[in-house]
Enzyme design. Sequence first.
Site, mmCIF file in Angstrom:
data_model
loop_
_atom_site.group_PDB
_atom_site.id
_atom_site.type_symbol
_atom_site.label_atom_id
_atom_site.label_comp_id
_atom_site.label_asym_id
_atom_site.label_seq_id
_atom_site.Cartn_x
_atom_site.Cartn_y
_atom_site.Cartn_z
ATOM 1 N N ILE A 116 0.769 -1.438 -0.108
ATOM 2 C CA ILE A 116 0.122 0.143 0.059
ATOM 3 C C ILE A 116 0.775 1.205 0.190
ATOM 4 O O ILE A 116 1.652 1.497 0.950
ATOM 5 C CB ILE A 116 -0.885 0.048 1.383
ATOM 6 C CG1 ILE A 116 -1.724 -1.286 0.968
ATOM 7 C CG2 ILE A 116 -1.874 1.318 1.488
ATOM 8 C CD1 ILE A 116 -2.452 -1.585 2.453
ATOM 9 N N SER B 107 0.559 4.509 0.836
ATOM 10 C CA SER B 107 0.870 5.063 1.879
ATOM 11 C C SER B 107 1.521 4.844 3.328
ATOM 12 O O SER B 107 1.805 5.315 4.155
ATOM 13 C CB SER B 107 -0.616 5.648 2.195
ATOM 14 O OG SER B 107 -1.303 5.088 2.677
ATOM 15 N N CYS B 108 1.885 3.483 3.423
ATOM 16 C CA CYS B 108 2.487 2.695 4.391
ATOM 17 C C CYS B 108 3.880 3.038 4.871
ATOM 18 O O CYS B 108 4.779 3.075 3.529
ATOM 19 C CB CYS B 108 2.303 1.178 4.139
ATOM 20 S SG CYS B 108 3.123 0.141 5.221
ATOM 21 N N SER B 109 4.191 3.608 6.046
ATOM 22 C CA SER B 109 5.565 4.064 6.142
ATOM 23 C C SER B 109 6.555 2.915 5.939
ATOM 24 O O SER B 109 7.447 3.127 5.605
ATOM 25 C CB SER B 109 5.676 4.355 7.666
ATOM 26 O OG SER B 109 5.298 3.430 8.548
#
Length: 125
Positions: free
Chosen positions: A8, A10-12
């Site tokens: 994903i 946006s996952c850090s």
Amino acid sequence: MTITIYGIKSCSTMKKAFTKLDELDVSYDFHDYKKQGIDKDTVQRWVNELGIDKVLNKRGTTWRKLDDSQKQAADANVDNAIGLLVENTSMIKRPMVEGQCDDKTQGQPVLLCGFNEDEFNTNFS
């Protein structure tokens, strides 16, 4: 064949993986679960190779939001767990990195689950 990194955007943790692959000059394709989903055969292959305990992220909010009967069904049967992963891609540990990079891995296939900088260095340096 190239490397595909699944996750994903946006996952850090994904951002760390992208940065590391870029630092190591590894070209890759990105497969965004939110936009593209994932097919059962791919998840089955990952589970066969790595085990359900490695692939299924029980620490995230998606798992915690499941009702007890869904959690029990997933714990009791791998096929049920795989079905949940296909329906709820946020429960797949990120990133999943798969493929081979001939100039970096000497043609050996790679399948990594989660971001571990040492693993990335070992496999792509």
